[in-house]
Design an enzyme around this catalytic site. Structure first.
Site, PDB file in Angstrom:
ATOM      1  N   SER A 313       0.860  -1.193   0.000  1.00 20.39           N
ATOM      2  CA  SER A 313       0.000   0.000   0.000  1.00 20.39           C
ATOM      3  C   SER A 313       0.892   1.237   0.000  1.00 20.39           C
ATOM      4  O   SER A 313       2.095   1.148   0.205  1.00 20.39           O
ATOM      5  CB  SER A 313      -0.887   0.029   1.249  1.00 20.39           C
ATOM      6  OG  SER A 313      -0.187   0.599   2.348  1.00 20.39           O
ATOM      7  N   ASP A 314       0.297   2.390  -0.196  1.00 19.67           N
ATOM      8  CA  ASP A 314       1.044   3.621   0.045  1.00 19.67           C
ATOM      9  C   ASP A 314       0.753   4.065   1.484  1.00 19.67           C
ATOM     10  O   ASP A 314      -0.021   3.449   2.223  1.00 19.67           O
ATOM     11  CB  ASP A 314       0.704   4.686  -0.996  1.00 19.67           C
ATOM     12  CG  ASP A 314       1.806   5.743  -1.114  1.00 19.67           C
ATOM     13  OD1 ASP A 314       2.686   5.810  -0.225  1.00 19.67           O
ATOM     14  OD2 ASP A 314       1.792   6.528  -2.072  1.00 19.67           O
ATOM     15  N   TRP A 315       1.393   5.126   1.875  1.00 23.45           N
ATOM     16  CA  TRP A 315       1.437   5.653   3.247  1.00 23.45           C
ATOM     17  C   TRP A 315       0.036   5.831   3.859  1.00 23.45           C
ATOM     18  O   TRP A 315      -0.736   6.656   3.368  1.00 23.45           O
ATOM     19  CB  TRP A 315       2.181   6.981   3.173  1.00 23.45           C
ATOM     20  CG  TRP A 315       2.583   7.612   4.449  1.00 23.45           C
ATOM     21  CD1 TRP A 315       1.879   8.569   5.133  1.00 23.45           C
ATOM     22  CD2 TRP A 315       3.776   7.384   5.190  1.00 23.45           C
ATOM     23  NE1 TRP A 315       2.586   8.946   6.249  1.00 23.45           N
ATOM     24  CE2 TRP A 315       3.766   8.231   6.312  1.00 23.45           C
ATOM     25  CE3 TRP A 315       4.871   6.541   5.013  1.00 23.45           C
ATOM     26  CZ2 TRP A 315       4.778   8.268   7.252  1.00 23.45           C
ATOM     27  CZ3 TRP A 315       5.892   6.573   5.944  1.00 23.45           C
ATOM     28  CH2 TRP A 315       5.839   7.425   7.052  1.00 23.45           C
ATOM     29  N   ASP A 317      -2.650   4.388   3.658  1.00 22.37           N
ATOM     30  CA  ASP A 317      -3.833   4.384   2.797  1.00 22.37           C
ATOM     31  C   ASP A 317      -4.904   3.392   3.195  1.00 22.37           C
ATOM     32  O   ASP A 317      -6.065   3.575   2.820  1.00 22.37           O
ATOM     33  CB  ASP A 317      -3.417   4.190   1.335  1.00 22.37           C
ATOM     34  CG  ASP A 317      -2.853   5.480   0.802  1.00 22.37           C
ATOM     35  OD1 ASP A 317      -3.448   6.530   1.085  1.00 22.37           O
ATOM     36  OD2 ASP A 317      -1.803   5.448   0.148  1.00 22.37           O
TER      37      ASP A 317
END
Ligand code: BGC
Length: 756
Positions: A313-315, A317
């Protein structure tokens, strides 16, 4: 004091070497038992806690003294936190830096402790996968080589520079004991308002696919277990770069046809070339947060594209599915949605509840065990392929070329080929070395403005983490020629000493005025106006009023509206974010030791309301006089001048008729008709004259950068298959339709026909 320092340093190194040896010797015994290890064997011995821990990625903040986002300085790991995170929660991946770049010695210290907890104190002994944003060099390690950012690499139109940047970044990242980089960005740079535009390879699908593939190859080589290679991470899958508002992490609306034709191909090319990991787009697309969308995370990424690696995932998210996107009722529900959609690893990154809640979800039957096993298998596969079980990092002395002159040269070469000359009235450039020059402006004396974000710090905004000894534009020009006056003139948005700049301009032959942007990335880079601040306009106008010729230099991560400033300047040079060697490269170009050869990898807009890529559809009747000329860029995609001239001749096609399975050979002769050697990018465009859906005006279908001595010619041959003429048609399948096509190279065109 000197001696004290020396002995402390020696002691630290000795400790590190000893520590490194200890981990390595422990690994030797581990490796002898793990030699036969494969994913299935490891998985079969793992508990549910082990598995959900593997799917968790936390920031180094949660292992460090102090509070997240506010760590104690100097940075220190806190052992009790390591015990909790790595041993009790069995977290499998750590990322990032606690605020600013560390020395290599400190990275080794960190990695030694982390891997010791993971491999010796945690029961499963599974090593930690450490990831970092090493996006233009190992930019979070003190003294590492900093390359041009991706937009500058794209401007070289030379895939070798993408490869070399990847290769050397991999070397220096591993030399910092880290095996995984969150790079490259393969989002398409088709909206210059987006604050991460400069992290892309620009607007063209073909150029971005070529550059992206080479950068991945540079990172990964043939074997990511190699101590000089790292795992790449393609980001951000998918549709992040085309927000409706132009702002970071805001919704995009991308029709399926455009998604498949413009946004998928660079990722597909990198996947086909073995990219190990991808990162998911933080934002939402077509009304659905991508982290919650199984059609993208599984249907598209796995089933259609065949990606077998790890998707992180991104930060924060996963949490945003509940706090921002409101598709989940709480954090636990958000985890259920994201993991079931196909997410393998959650960059949580400060939240240690993730593994606990995921375990509950499995026990409650809300996330199937098969889904967990699938993700954990992908994570283990990357760890095994990186060789982490055998040796998570290698001795520091295995990397003698870290931050070396050899690596700086590679950065310089890329910088020198990226800088793009867009206007050169009366051949004012190159300047004679005896010219008396004034240099002034917001970006003239700033490594920050040359490097952009992700340089020492996230925003690249702390000069303390500039690389020591590197030259700004001013310093490099002062090193090169004698008659140089420097006056700051303006900061990014404030007039400083415009009167002093004007006075200096009056007594100079030429004024080099450096405009542009400060460093930024993500949300801090959002802009409400596309113009540059008034102070920069004022400086240019005031100097223009003196009558002294202006060489306008722009250091920026995206185009801005510069119409009026360019109009009063004799030359215009775009440096993009040129990296640490860019000062030298610019000085060499301005004073004629290097012939510029960069070409724009995007369309440079002239007006606020006409953002349009070069490969737009030709239907716009946007002028108030109803004429069909709505496309009026300041500078066209692919443009860039040289100090010599190239003449194109003999455009020859192997056939005027091509079957649906045919292959066309296209050749062209290019002659350097000027008095000096130069590099030229030969660009092949093809237009589908009539199609069942509106065809783009033209599309890049090949390019080659050539180097020609004065007076010399070269014939360049491209081979294009009918498949490469395809577009995503009415039925959302790739089709090549019969009919007329036109080839364009330079100022020459030639037609051919595809027959049934
Ligand atoms: C960015 C990513 C980056 C990640 C880790 C996020 O905010 O969107 O590109 O890799 O942080 O630093």
């Amino acid at each position: 004091m000197k001696n004290l320092k020396f002995s402390f340093f020696t002691l630290t190194i000795c400790c590190l070497l000893f520590a490194c040896k200890t981990v390595n010797s422990q690994q030797t015994s581990l490796s002898s038992s793990t030699n036969k290890l494969d994913v299935a064997t490891i998985l079969s011995k793992m508990t549910l806690e082990d598995k959900v821990g593997e799917m968790t990625q936390l920031s180094i903040d949660v292992l460090s003294e102090g509070k997240p986002y506010n760590l104690k300085s100097p940075h220190k790991l806190e052992l009790a936190k390591l015990q909790k995170v790595l041993v009790d929660l069995k977290v499998g991946s750590i990322l990032n830096v606690g605020g600013y770049a560390y020395t290599r010695e400190h990275w080794y210290e960190i990695m030694e402790v982390i891997q010791d907890y993971a491999m010796n104190k945690k029961k499963s002994g599974i090593p930690v996968l450490y990831g970092i944003d090493a996006i233009h060099g190992a930019n979070y390690t003190v003294g590492a080589t900093r390359f041009p950012q991706q937009i500058g690499l794209a401007a070289t139109w030379n895939p070798e520079h993408a490869y070399e940047t990847g290769r050397i970044t991999a070397y220096e990242t591993r030399a910092s004991a880290i095996p995984w980089t969150f790079s490259p960005v393969l989002d398409m740079g088709r909206d210059p308002r987006w604050p991460r535009f400069w992290e892309t390879f620009g607007e063209d699908v073909y150029l971005a696919s070529e550059m992206g593939r080479e950068m991945v190859k540079g990172y990964q080589g043939d074997d990511i277990a190699d101590k000089y290679r790292v795992a790449a991470c393609l980001k951000h899958f998918l549709g992040y770069s085309f927000p409706w508002s132009g702002k970071d992490r805001s919704p995009a609306y991308i029709p399926e046809r455009q998604l498949q034709e413009y946004f998928v191909p660079p990722f597909q090319e990198a996947v086909d070339n073995g990219a190990a990991t991808v990162m998911i787009n933080s934002a939402e697309m077509n009304g659905i947060p991508v982290h919650a969308n199984p059609d993208i995370l599984t249907g598209l990424l796995r089933d259609q594209m065949g990606f077998e690696g790890l998707a992180v995932s991104d930060w924060e998210d996963v949490g945003y599915l509940y706090t921002r996107h409101r598709v989940a009722k709480d954090f636990k529900d958000a985890i259920r949605i994201a993991v079931n959609a196909g997410l393998d690893m959650a960059m949580v990154p400060m939240d240690t509840d993730f593994p606990i809640l995921l375990k509950e979800l499995v026990e409650e039957g809300k996330v199937p065990m098969s889904r967990i096993d699938e993700s954990v298998s992908r994570i283990l596969k990357v760890k095994l392929e990186l060789g982490l079980f055998d040796q998570p990092y290698f001795p520091m002395e295995d990397y003698p070329d870290f931050g070396s002159a050899k690596h700086a040269q590679a950065s310089y070469d890329a910088a020198a080929e990226s800088i793009t000359l867009l206007k050169n009235e009366k051949n004012i450039l190159p300047l004679d070395k005896s010219t008396k020059v004034l240099i002034t402006g917001a970006t003239a004396n700033s490594l920050r403005c040359m490097n952009g974000g992700w340089s020492g710090t996230w925003q690249g905004d702390n000069p303390e983490y500039d690389t020591k000894g590197k030259k700004t534009f001013v310093q490099a020009i002062q090193d090169k020629v004698a008659n140089v006056d420097y006056v700051e003139g303006s900061s990014f948005d404030k007039a400083i000493d415009i009167t002093a700049a004007v006075n200096a301009a009056k007594s100079s032959d030429v004024a080099i005025v450096c405009i542009g942007e400060l460093s930024y990335t993500e949300t801090p880079g959002n802009i409400d106006e596309f113009d540059l601040p008034d102070a920069q306009h004022e400086l240019v106008e005031a100097i223009a009023a003196t009558g002294t010729p202006i060489v306008l230099v722009m250091a920026a991560g995206r185009p801005r509206i510069v119409r009026e400033m360019v109009a009063v300047s004799d030359a215009f040079v775009m440096t993009y974010l040129v990296g640490d060697e860019g000062g030298r490269a610019l000085a060499d170009i301005l004073f004629g030791d290097v012939n510029p050869s960069g070409k724009l990898p995007f369309t440079f807009p002239q007006f606020h309301n006409t953002f349009k890529p070069y490969d737009h559809k030709g239907t716009d009747r946007v002028k108030r006089d109803f004429s069909m000329n709505g496309f009026e860029p300041q500078f066209e995609f692919g443009s860039g001048l040289s100090y010599t001239n190239f003449k194109y001749s003999d455009l020859t096609l192997s056939s005027k008729e091509l079957s649906k399975t045919g292959q066309l050979s296209i050749s062209i002769t290019v002659k350097n008709t000027g008095a000096r050697a130069g590099k030229e990018v030969v660009q092949l465009y093809i237009t589908d004259k009539v199609a069942s859906i509106t065809p783009p005006v033209k599309r890049l279908r090949g390019f080659e950068k050539i180097d020609l001595a004065a007076g010399k010619s070269k014939t360049v041959t491209f081979s294009v298959s009918t498949e490469e003429l395809a577009f995503v048609g009415k039925d959302l399948d790739w089709v090549t339709e019969a009919g007329e096509f036109e080839v364009q190279i330079g100022d020459l065109t030639e037609g051919f026909e595809v027959v049934e």
